[in-house]
Design a protein around this motif. Structure first.
Motif, PDB file in Angstrom:
ATOM      1  N   THR A 127      24.617 -27.276  -5.972  1.00 41.79           N
ATOM      2  CA  THR A 127      24.071 -28.140  -7.003  1.00 41.79           C
ATOM      3  C   THR A 127      23.311 -29.292  -6.367  1.00 41.79           C
ATOM      4  OG1 THR A 127      26.075 -29.485  -7.061  1.00 41.79           O
ATOM      5  CG2 THR A 127      26.001 -27.585  -8.523  1.00 41.79           C
ATOM      6  N   PHE A 128      22.461 -29.942  -7.151  1.00 45.97           N
ATOM      7  CA  PHE A 128      21.756 -31.128  -6.692  1.00 45.97           C
ATOM      8  C   PHE A 128      22.535 -32.351  -7.149  1.00 45.97           C
ATOM      9  CE2 PHE A 128      18.466 -28.001  -6.459  1.00 45.97           C
ATOM     10  CZ  PHE A 128      17.716 -28.404  -5.375  1.00 45.97           C
ATOM     11  N   VAL A 129      22.898 -33.202  -6.223  1.00 45.59           N
ATOM     12  CA  VAL A 129      23.666 -34.397  -6.532  1.00 45.59           C
ATOM     13  C   VAL A 129      22.714 -35.587  -6.551  1.00 45.59           C
ATOM     14  CG1 VAL A 129      25.581 -35.870  -5.825  1.00 45.59           C
ATOM     15  CG2 VAL A 129      25.688 -33.398  -5.439  1.00 45.59           C
ATOM     16  N   HIS A 130      22.795 -36.381  -7.582  1.00 48.44           N
ATOM     17  CA  HIS A 130      21.931 -37.549  -7.692  1.00 48.44           C
ATOM     18  C   HIS A 130      22.226 -38.525  -6.559  1.00 48.44           C
ATOM     19  CE1 HIS A 130      19.587 -40.734  -9.449  1.00 48.44           C
ATOM     20  NE2 HIS A 130      20.634 -41.525  -9.435  1.00 48.44           N
ATOM     21  N   GLU A 131      21.169 -38.926  -5.866  1.00 47.54           N
ATOM     22  CA  GLU A 131      21.333 -39.860  -4.748  1.00 47.54           C
ATOM     23  C   GLU A 131      20.976 -41.268  -5.208  1.00 47.54           C
ATOM     24  OE1 GLU A 131      19.001 -38.502  -1.539  1.00 47.54           O
ATOM     25  OE2 GLU A 131      20.136 -36.657  -1.242  1.00 47.54           O
ATOM     26  N   THR A 138      12.444 -18.038 -15.223  1.00 48.18           N
ATOM     27  CA  THR A 138      12.217 -17.521 -13.868  1.00 48.18           C
ATOM     28  C   THR A 138      13.523 -17.285 -13.120  1.00 48.18           C
ATOM     29  OG1 THR A 138      10.121 -18.690 -13.774  1.00 48.18           O
ATOM     30  CG2 THR A 138      11.065 -17.960 -11.680  1.00 48.18           C
ATOM     31  N   ASN A 139      14.438 -18.246 -13.178  1.00 48.49           N
ATOM     32  CA  ASN A 139      15.667 -18.133 -12.391  1.00 48.49           C
ATOM     33  C   ASN A 139      16.904 -17.893 -13.232  1.00 48.49           C
ATOM     34  OD1 ASN A 139      14.435 -18.522  -9.870  1.00 48.49           O
ATOM     35  ND2 ASN A 139      14.303 -20.726 -10.246  1.00 48.49           N
ATOM     36  N   GLY A 147      13.626 -25.257  -9.732  1.00 50.41           N
ATOM     37  CA  GLY A 147      14.032 -23.931 -10.188  1.00 50.41           C
ATOM     38  C   GLY A 147      14.135 -23.804 -11.696  1.00 50.41           C
ATOM     39  N   ILE A 148      13.826 -24.866 -12.454  1.00 48.83           N
ATOM     40  CA  ILE A 148      13.875 -24.807 -13.913  1.00 48.83           C
ATOM     41  C   ILE A 148      12.472 -24.477 -14.439  1.00 48.83           C
ATOM     42  CG2 ILE A 148      14.341 -26.091 -16.023  1.00 48.83           C
ATOM     43  CD1 ILE A 148      16.791 -25.421 -14.364  1.00 48.83           C
ATOM     44  N   GLY A 178      18.960 -21.887 -14.023  1.00 46.73           N
ATOM     45  CA  GLY A 178      18.228 -21.674 -12.785  1.00 46.73           C
ATOM     46  C   GLY A 178      19.081 -21.797 -11.537  1.00 46.73           C
ATOM     47  N   ARG A 179      20.378 -21.635 -11.646  1.00 49.54           N
ATOM     48  CA  ARG A 179      21.308 -21.693 -10.514  1.00 49.54           C
ATOM     49  C   ARG A 179      21.416 -23.094  -9.908  1.00 49.54           C
ATOM     50  NH1 ARG A 179      18.281 -17.139  -9.122  1.00 49.54           N
ATOM     51  NH2 ARG A 179      17.385 -18.230  -7.352  1.00 49.54           N
ATOM     52  N   GLN A 180      20.801 -24.097 -10.582  1.00 52.01           N
ATOM     53  CA  GLN A 180      20.812 -25.435  -9.983  1.00 52.01           C
ATOM     54  C   GLN A 180      21.296 -26.505 -10.950  1.00 52.01           C
ATOM     55  OE1 GLN A 180      16.784 -25.943  -8.767  1.00 52.01           O
ATOM     56  NE2 GLN A 180      17.019 -24.811  -6.866  1.00 52.01           N
ATOM     57  N   MET A 181      20.809 -26.473 -12.177  1.00 54.25           N
ATOM     58  CA  MET A 181      21.113 -27.538 -13.102  1.00 54.25           C
ATOM     59  C   MET A 181      22.314 -27.179 -13.953  1.00 54.25           C
ATOM     60  SD  MET A 181      18.984 -29.304 -16.090  1.00 54.25           S
ATOM     61  CE  MET A 181      20.036 -28.518 -17.273  1.00 54.25           C
TER      62      MET A 181
END
Length: 898
Positions: A148-152, A84-85, A50-51, A108-111
């Motif tokens: 959010t995206f969490v680092h796995e 974009t986001n 989304g970035i 982007g609503r994620q990062m």
């Protein structure tokens, strides 16, 4: 010992803490600008869905003191296109904003990211700070983990100071060698690419070719950014050098240009024209003035190539027909060759003209036009014969993948046949011109976005403040006078609410245009925000010069404004403050001009007022209160109180009404009757209203969980909030975030709000009801109380205004009025709530009239969260009290704030 802020070892640190798919990292912000996005060419490269490729820009804004600076965040790429986001700061989507310490940023609503400004710290203190600071908690606090995206990974990353900086540093993944060295010659950083390219760098240190002479070069140069070529083991590198004086560091980035140098050497030997292209390109890239750079480049290329004339023509819209046309923009001529730039047939010429008919098709398709003019069409020959041109070579100039124009070479003496190699070289020249033009556009866009208002094109607050500071400096030096004006439009919100924001925007553009026509060449008008404008009149002789300008502005607004078949009459109010009598500093002048503006509004609007130190003290207090109100949200000074509503049949709490309070740090609890109108005037009411919704919905979800009761939360909407175009979207977002079932949210509006624009009110209320939200008509009976609008508007509840309840006695007339309202509600299938129940007598009379729901101080005053929670945990209220108990529990009249 006290901290010495002038110690050169102490530096203010600007930091950005990021989280993307690669985890957490820290980016020190030390340079003038940083681009953030997925593309590897960005200063800050992120890996997150989304970035955008080029998502946002961090732009350094420096004050008069070069060690005092901050950063502005601008959404979008260098072409002025938004990401974009989108980008949001502290939950608010924005196009650009000046960052403050602690700001939370979402790209982007994620990062996620967080911006920090650390005080004056030494390197050792900064290292200790990094070791002891929890970066992950700083980024993720108050952010929903589901969004959010969490680092796995099998193991969490280590956040030691050294490893964190390296992990977060973009140079770690650069394929180009990069290192840093201090002024003592010690290597402070080497990235992996530099280790691989220069194995002996760490061993040789200052004796390594990439470091030799580097310190002397930076110290002898006045420039902070330099470049040079170095040779290491027969490999040639271009070394970009950035001297960071604040930290005493020299940062170098090297690009392997060995193959390029070989190709250049071969081409230079084979064809001297390429030398002219290289030198012309240097002009285009190095010269800060684009006009001068292109002129110099054309002269260099033309002289070396031995041609007679070079022309660059630009495509544009024809002034009269609005079709595509072309005009010469740049020209170079050799000795004894006449200029053709100003000839009629070379300016504003349509491509449909006979002599240009094939030029657009050929050049726009990417092909060249080349040959002896005798072989051209008759129409073309006619034109070129006037210019005494024997031979022509023309190639297109492509800017941002669009046909921008073309460059042409003329031979006025021979029937010359241009070679393919010469065409290729001219295309290289065209590409260099294209790069210069594109760079010019990018710089203009960045500057425009950073310092100008996007709607009106006027300077923004940042640029106005800069010009005011310069004007004050000149005024002090030359003992001149100057004036500052604060102006806003009277009842502009009414225009926005009734005619729509698009009409309001067009009106603001026309206001900006009229203001500019009222000022002198050296004056400044800026859009302060909303419908507020500030004006700077430099070098005035007396206050009369300022008042004449103010009157000229008011006269300019007397003429009607026509927008979309609407005839709009506008008035403005203007406050004036003069240097030096009304203030010595910019902030004081602006504050006093705003106080004078407030006096205009108090005296009827549509006038100007000069600041007077003896002006009403109440206006000054309200002004200060309004300024404090702007920061109340970020300082967490607002709180919500909750007043329970009970069902008279069951005695159970059925819901609570959320009531905002402002705990001012100096004035204590400020009444909503005081600060809500101020918030309405400054447009802060929308932000405050959103905060109330978020907090109230989150709280009712928690109370439902701990009490097990199907409680409803009632929230009041102001007029400005109700007619805000983003209202439905905002409420939907809040419900999703808090996971509150819409049927437990009740929104209260007043009759005055609803009848202002009944068609729009119907539309908004139907959307809200369609989501399952309940709609209540608050303060019923104090407005028009028209049966007509009650049948037109989708409502669920009528709330009888407390003024009726306070007059409620056993008198037959008062009873009949209340009974009529209750009957009306039942007839329209509406719930009815009686507000302001303060005495047992009122309660008993309402029970006898079979009123369904009541609220008031007899039941409970508005309570803070902890006390309201205790009430709810008891499941119901004990309202059967003796008269003596009631007198003991009721607050004093002065505290009955609702």
């Amino acid at each position: 010992m006290p901290t010495d802020l002038n110690d050169p070892q102490r530096k203010i640190r600007h930091l950005l803490i990021l989280e993307d798919l690669d985890g957490f990292r820290l980016v020190p912000l030390e340079e003038s600008s940083y681009f953030l996005g997925r593309d590897l060419t960005n200063s800050i490269v992120v890996r997150s869905q989304g970035i955008s490729r080029q998502h946002a820009l961090f732009l350094r804004v420096t004050n008069a003191d070069p060690n005092s600076y901050g950063f502005m965040l601008i959404d979008g790429n260098l072409q002025g296109e938004p990401s974009t986001n989108g980008t949001s700061v502290n939950g608010e989507k924005c196009a650009s904003t000046k960052l403050n310490h602690g700001d939370r940023i979402v790209f982007g609503r994620q990062m996620k990211a967080k911006y920090l400004v650390l005080g004056a710290l030494t390197d050792l203190e900064f290292g200790d700070f990094c070791k002891n600071f929890d970066f992950e908690e700083a980024v993720t606090r108050d952010i929903n983990p589901r969004e959010t995206f969490v680092h796995e990974g099998d193991e969490p990353p280590s956040f030691g100071a050294t490893s964190l900086v390296r992990l977060a540093s973009f140079p770690e993944i650069l394929p180009s060698p990069m290192f840093e060295v201090n002024l003592k010659g010690d290597l402070t950083y080497i990235n992996p690419a530099a280790y691989n390219a220069f194995p002996s760098l760490q061993v040789l240190g200052v004796d390594h070719p990439t470091v030799q002479g580097l310190i002397a070069l930076t110290q002898s140069s006045k420039q902070k950014i330099l470049s040079r070529e170095v040779t290491v083991d027969e490999q040639v590198y271009e070394q970009s050098i950035h001297f960071i004086s604040e930290n005493g560091l020299i940062r170098c980035c090297l690009s392997d240009i060995t193959e390029r140098k070989k190709v250049e050497a071969e081409l230079f030997k084979r064809d001297r024209l390429l030398q002219s292209v290289a030198e012309a390109t240097t002009h285009l890239l190095a010269n800060g003035s684009y006009e001068e750079a292109i002129d110099a480049a054309l002269a260099q290329f033309g002289t070396t190539a031995g041609v007679d004339r070079i022309c660059i023509s630009e495509n544009h819209v024809h002034a009269e027909t609005h079709r595509l046309a072309t005009s010469i923009r740049y020209e170079w001529t050799g000795p004894q060759i006449a200029s053709i730039r100003h000839l009629e047939h070379r300016q504003n010429q349509l491509y449909s003209n006979p002599h240009l008919q094939r030029w657009y098709t050929t050049l726009a398709g990417g092909a060249a036009i080349s040959g002896v003019t005798q072989s051209f069409s008759t129409a073309e020959q006619t034109v070129f014969s006037q210019e005494k041109v024997q031979s022509v070579l023309a190639v297109p100039i492509i800017v941002k993948n669009n046909f921008w124009g073309f460059v042409e070479l003329h031979d006025c003496n021979d029937h010359y046949q241009w070679s393919d190699q010469e065409e290729a070289i001219l295309r290289t020249m065209a590409a260099s011109v294209s790069a210069a033009l594109e760079r010019q556009d990018k710089d203009e866009i960045i500057h425009r976005q950073a310092f100008h208002d996007a709607l009106t094109g006027l300077p923004n607050r940042v640029l106005f403040a800069e010009r005011l500071d310069h004007a004050l400096t000149d005024a002090r030096r030359n003992q001149d006078n100057l004036a500052v004006m604060f102006m806003d439009l009277d009842k502009f919100k009414t225009i926005n609410d009734t005619l729509g924001h698009s009409v309001g925007d067009e009106l603001l553009k026309e206001v900006a245009n009229r203001l500019q026509h009222c000022l002198r060449g050296g004056d400044t008008v800026a859009r302060w925000g909303g419908d507020e404008f500030t004006l700077l009149l430099a070098k005035i002789r007396t206050i009369a010069d300022a008042t004449r300008t103010a009157q000229r502005i008011l006269d300019a607004f007397k003429e009607v404004v026509k927008i979309d078949h609407h005839e709009i009459y506008i008035n403005a109010s203007i406050g004036i403050a003069c240097f030096p009598d009304d203030g010595q500093e910019a902030e004081v002048l602006l504050q006093n001009a705003d106080v004078a503006l407030y006096q205009c509004k108090e005296q009827g609007r549509g006038i100007f007022q000069v600041y007077d130190a003896d002006m009403n003290s109440e206006a000054t207090e309200l002004f200060a209160l309004q300024n404090n109100l702007r920061h109340a949200l970020e300082r967490q000074e607002f709180m919500l109180f909750y007043q329970p509503q009970i069902n008279l049949q069951s005695g159970e709490i059925t819901g609570l009404e959320a009531l905002i309070r402002w705990q001012h740090p100096e004035q204590g609890l400020v009444s909503p009757a005081t600060f809500i109108p101020l918030a309405e005037e400054s447009d802060l009411i929308v932000q405050i209203g959103k905060w109330v919704l978020e907090v109230a919905c989150q709280q009712i979800v928690e109370w439902q969980r701990i009490s097990g009761l199907p409680l409803t939360i009632s929230v009041n909407l102001s007029a400005r909030q109700f007619y805000d175009p983003t209202l439905v979207e905002t409420i939907s977002q809040v419900l999703r975030q808090t996971q509150l079932d819409p049927k437990y949210l009740e929104l209260e509006i007043t009759e005055t709000i609803a009848i202002k624009n009944i068609p729009l009110a119907q539309q908004v209320l139907k959307q809200l009801q369609g989501m399952g939200i309940k709609i209540a008509m608050d303060d019923f009976g104090t407005g028009f109380s028209s049966l007509n609008y009650l049948t037109q508007l989708p409502l669920d509840t009528l709330k009888i205004d407390q003024s009726f309840i306070k007059r409620l006695t056993s008198d037959a007339k008062e009873l009949e009025v209340i009974n009529a309202v209750l009957s009306l509600g039942r007839g329209l299938h509406l719930s009815v709530v009686a507000e302001g129940v303060d005495t047992p007598e009122q309660l008993e009379l309402l029970k006898s009239l079979k009123c369904e729901t009541v609220q008031g101080f007899l039941i409970s005053p508005p309570l803070p969260v902890l006390e309201a929670t205790s009430k709810l945990q008891a499941k119901s209220l004990q309202y059967q009290m003796s008269e003596q108990d009631i007198k003991q529990t009721l607050p004093q009249p002065a505290l009955l704030v609702n």
